[in-house]
Scaffold this motif. Structure first.
Motif, mmCIF file in Angstrom:
data_model
loop_
_atom_site.group_PDB
_atom_site.id
_atom_site.type_symbol
_atom_site.label_atom_id
_atom_site.label_comp_id
_atom_site.label_asym_id
_atom_site.label_seq_id
_atom_site.Cartn_x
_atom_site.Cartn_y
_atom_site.Cartn_z
ATOM 1 N N GLU A 202 0.821 -1.203 0.000
ATOM 2 C CA GLU A 202 0.000 0.000 0.000
ATOM 3 C C GLU A 202 0.865 1.267 0.000
ATOM 4 O OE1 GLU A 202 -3.235 -0.073 -0.172
ATOM 5 O OE2 GLU A 202 -3.495 -2.235 0.118
ATOM 6 N N PRO A 203 0.388 2.319 -0.662
ATOM 7 C CA PRO A 203 1.055 3.613 -0.519
ATOM 8 C C PRO A 203 0.750 4.178 0.876
ATOM 9 C CG PRO A 203 -0.922 3.855 -1.847
ATOM 10 C CD PRO A 203 -0.766 2.373 -1.591
ATOM 11 N N PHE A 204 1.738 4.803 1.480
ATOM 12 C CA PHE A 204 1.572 5.317 2.844
ATOM 13 C C PHE A 204 1.451 6.842 2.841
ATOM 14 C CE2 PHE A 204 2.491 1.196 4.348
ATOM 15 C CZ PHE A 204 2.287 1.156 5.729
ATOM 16 N N VAL A 205 0.626 7.325 3.730
ATOM 17 C CA VAL A 205 0.542 8.751 4.041
ATOM 18 C C VAL A 205 1.077 8.917 5.460
ATOM 19 C CG1 VAL A 205 -0.953 10.752 4.378
ATOM 20 C CG2 VAL A 205 -1.493 9.071 2.593
ATOM 21 N N LEU A 206 2.168 9.648 5.604
ATOM 22 C CA LEU A 206 2.780 9.806 6.927
ATOM 23 C C LEU A 206 2.945 11.278 7.276
ATOM 24 C CD1 LEU A 206 5.587 7.070 7.090
ATOM 25 C CD2 LEU A 206 3.252 6.977 7.989
ATOM 26 N N TYR A 207 2.923 11.519 8.540
ATOM 27 C CA TYR A 207 3.217 12.839 9.102
ATOM 28 C C TYR A 207 4.680 13.161 8.815
ATOM 29 C CZ TYR A 207 3.124 16.242 13.056
ATOM 30 O OH TYR A 207 3.170 17.344 13.849
ATOM 31 N N ARG A 208 4.972 14.379 8.386
ATOM 32 C CA ARG A 208 6.340 14.748 8.032
ATOM 33 C C ARG A 208 7.304 14.476 9.186
ATOM 34 N NH1 ARG A 208 4.998 20.604 5.236
ATOM 35 N NH2 ARG A 208 4.158 19.771 3.277
ATOM 36 N N ARG A 209 8.434 13.886 8.871
ATOM 37 C CA ARG A 209 9.369 13.507 9.923
ATOM 38 C C ARG A 209 9.870 14.684 10.760
ATOM 39 N NH1 ARG A 209 14.425 12.886 11.609
ATOM 40 N NH2 ARG A 209 14.890 10.965 12.761
ATOM 41 N N PRO A 210 10.238 15.837 10.173
ATOM 42 C CA PRO A 210 10.707 16.939 11.018
ATOM 43 C C PRO A 210 9.685 17.378 12.060
ATOM 44 C CG PRO A 210 11.264 17.357 8.726
ATOM 45 C CD PRO A 210 10.339 16.179 8.736
ATOM 46 N N SER A 211 8.408 17.175 11.751
ATOM 47 C CA SER A 211 7.361 17.579 12.688
ATOM 48 C C SER A 211 7.151 16.562 13.798
ATOM 49 C CB SER A 211 6.043 17.796 11.939
ATOM 50 O OG SER A 211 6.192 18.801 10.954
ATOM 51 N N GLY A 212 7.350 15.290 13.466
ATOM 52 C CA GLY A 212 7.149 14.246 14.468
ATOM 53 C C GLY A 212 8.101 13.099 14.256
ATOM 54 N N PRO A 213 9.397 13.312 14.524
ATOM 55 C CA PRO A 213 10.383 12.268 14.218
ATOM 56 C C PRO A 213 10.169 10.977 14.980
ATOM 57 C CG PRO A 213 11.347 13.999 15.583
ATOM 58 C CD PRO A 213 10.012 14.493 15.126
ATOM 59 N N GLY A 214 9.653 11.041 16.197
ATOM 60 C CA GLY A 214 9.482 9.824 16.992
ATOM 61 C C GLY A 214 8.493 8.864 16.385
ATOM 62 N N LEU A 215 7.291 9.351 16.064
ATOM 63 C CA LEU A 215 6.276 8.480 15.477
ATOM 64 C C LEU A 215 6.690 8.019 14.089
ATOM 65 C CD1 LEU A 215 2.896 10.195 16.473
ATOM 66 C CD2 LEU A 215 4.162 8.386 17.651
ATOM 67 N N TYR A 216 7.239 8.916 13.300
ATOM 68 C CA TYR A 216 7.678 8.584 11.943
ATOM 69 C C TYR A 216 8.702 7.441 11.983
ATOM 70 C CZ TYR A 216 9.338 9.467 7.139
ATOM 71 O OH TYR A 216 9.684 9.354 5.810
ATOM 72 N N ASP A 217 9.713 7.605 12.823
ATOM 73 C CA ASP A 217 10.770 6.592 12.901
ATOM 74 C C ASP A 217 10.243 5.271 13.441
ATOM 75 O OD1 ASP A 217 12.476 8.484 11.919
ATOM 76 O OD2 ASP A 217 13.473 8.901 13.824
ATOM 77 N N SER A 218 9.297 5.327 14.386
ATOM 78 C CA SER A 218 8.733 4.098 14.944
ATOM 79 C C SER A 218 7.973 3.317 13.877
ATOM 80 C CB SER A 218 7.797 4.428 16.109
ATOM 81 O OG SER A 218 8.510 4.996 17.186
ATOM 82 N N ILE A 219 7.237 4.027 13.040
ATOM 83 C CA ILE A 219 6.475 3.364 11.981
ATOM 84 C C ILE A 219 7.420 2.723 10.962
ATOM 85 C CG2 ILE A 219 4.904 3.763 10.037
ATOM 86 C CD1 ILE A 219 3.614 5.984 11.764
ATOM 87 N N ILE A 220 8.419 3.482 10.546
ATOM 88 C CA ILE A 220 9.384 2.941 9.570
ATOM 89 C C ILE A 220 10.090 1.715 10.139
ATOM 90 C CG2 ILE A 220 11.490 3.423 8.264
ATOM 91 C CD1 ILE A 220 9.007 4.883 7.217
ATOM 92 N N ALA A 221 10.527 1.796 11.390
ATOM 93 C CA ALA A 221 11.243 0.677 12.019
ATOM 94 C C ALA A 221 10.341 -0.542 12.142
ATOM 95 C CB ALA A 221 11.756 1.104 13.395
ATOM 96 N N ALA A 222 9.070 -0.341 12.524
ATOM 97 C CA ALA A 222 8.153 -1.474 12.676
ATOM 98 C C ALA A 222 7.900 -2.150 11.332
ATOM 99 C CB ALA A 222 6.841 -0.998 13.291
#
Length: 306
Positions: A202-222
């Protein structure tokens, strides 16, 4: 506190208190008892006050004293001065106790929708109605910078900051994250938890990393731990915008479960089989907060322990 000029001896606030007591009691001995002192020193202080002002303040009567015309003027002015001082001192004490003043609190867009945050703000307003509460929404990085510059007293953030020098970041809670897909998506009919690999194509829609690096990185890592790298088709400027973009069919996303409260019916919320969580923290400067800021931090801590 004392009042004096180059031509007038020093007059202290205690002299005003002494005079008010004598004038109100109409008797030096009773005034001395009220003040918790001996009569002779009180008489001496009143005489010293008269000498300093250069006018008689009391008529000495056979059975007590009575203010002169000048004494009546001083009585009114002294009462006003002492009352203003008492109000000022009480205001200082109330500010120190956190009953008055101002506290500036920041929050990320995702944190704002968690029930804990709204309950904390509402509870503090009820507990300290005379404290001015200033709120600011921004990205984690912007909130951290505002804390360091002193523009904010505390901030609700989603992830610990990379460089926490000068800050204290207190963990509050973890909430599960969920997948969101357009309402007409084939996965929308699923009732049980879905594995992350079900989103691999699926194509993903994510919150921009500079705005929320913690959630962004957690999603990518998972996702990578589940065996795939998510294809990011769109980045949303605000986490709130994520749901709108998913509803528009631009992709799927993973958001904190509390964000599901914003669902207008255009997306489906799916539980994840993977243990993916969104933390909530309270950040502040490492110096011990004072006044209203201290009271706010203590209020949040009590809620967290409850």
């Amino acid at each position: 506190m004392a009042f004096h000029t180059s031509r007038m001896p020093m007059i202290e606030l205690r002299h005003l208190r002494y005079f008010v007591a004598v004038a109100e009691e109409g008797h030096v001995t009773r005034a001395a008892e009220r003040l918790g002192m001996q009569q002779p020193p009180l008489s001496q202080q009143i005489k010293a006050l008269e000498q300093a002002l250069g006018v008689p303040l009391l008529h000495r009567l056979p059975r007590g004293v009575q203010p002169t015309e000048s004494g009546l003027v001083l009585l009114a002015e002294a009462r006003a001065i002492l009352a203003q001082l008492d109000r000022a001192l009480e205001t200082v004490r109330r500010t120190g106790r956190g009953e008055l003043g101002r506290v500036a609190v920041g929050f990320t867009s995702s944190a704002a929708f968690h029930p804990f945050v709204s309950a904390a703000i509402r509870g503090f307003r009820e507990a300290a109605p005379q404290v001015e509460l200033a709120m600011e929404e921004a990205s984690t990085g912007e909130l951290v910078e505002a804390l360091r510059l002193g523009r904010l007293d505390a901030a609700f953030i989603r992830s610990p900051v990379g460089d926490a020098a000068g800050l204290v970041v207190e963990p509050l809670l973890d909430e599960p994250m969920v997948a969101v897909v357009p309402a007409g998506h084939p996965l929308a009919a699923r009732t049980g938890p879905i594995p992350l690999p079900a989103l691999a194509e699926e194509p993903f829609v994510l919150y921009r990393r500079p705005s929320g690096p913690g959630l962004y990185d957690s999603i990518i890592a998972a996702c990578r731990a589940a065996g795939f790298s998510p294809r990011i088709a769109q980045e949303a400027p605000r986490l709130v915008s994520t749901l709108s973009l998913v509803e528009a069919g631009l992709g799927v996303s993973i958001v904190p479960a509390s964000m599901a409260r914003l669902d207008t019916g255009g997306v489906a919320t799916l539980r994840l089989a993977a243990p993916l969580v969104a933390p909530l923290h309270l950040a502040r400067r490492d110096a011990e907060p004072l006044g209203a800021a201290r009271r706010f931090v203590e209020h949040v801590r009590r809620m967290d322990r409850a």
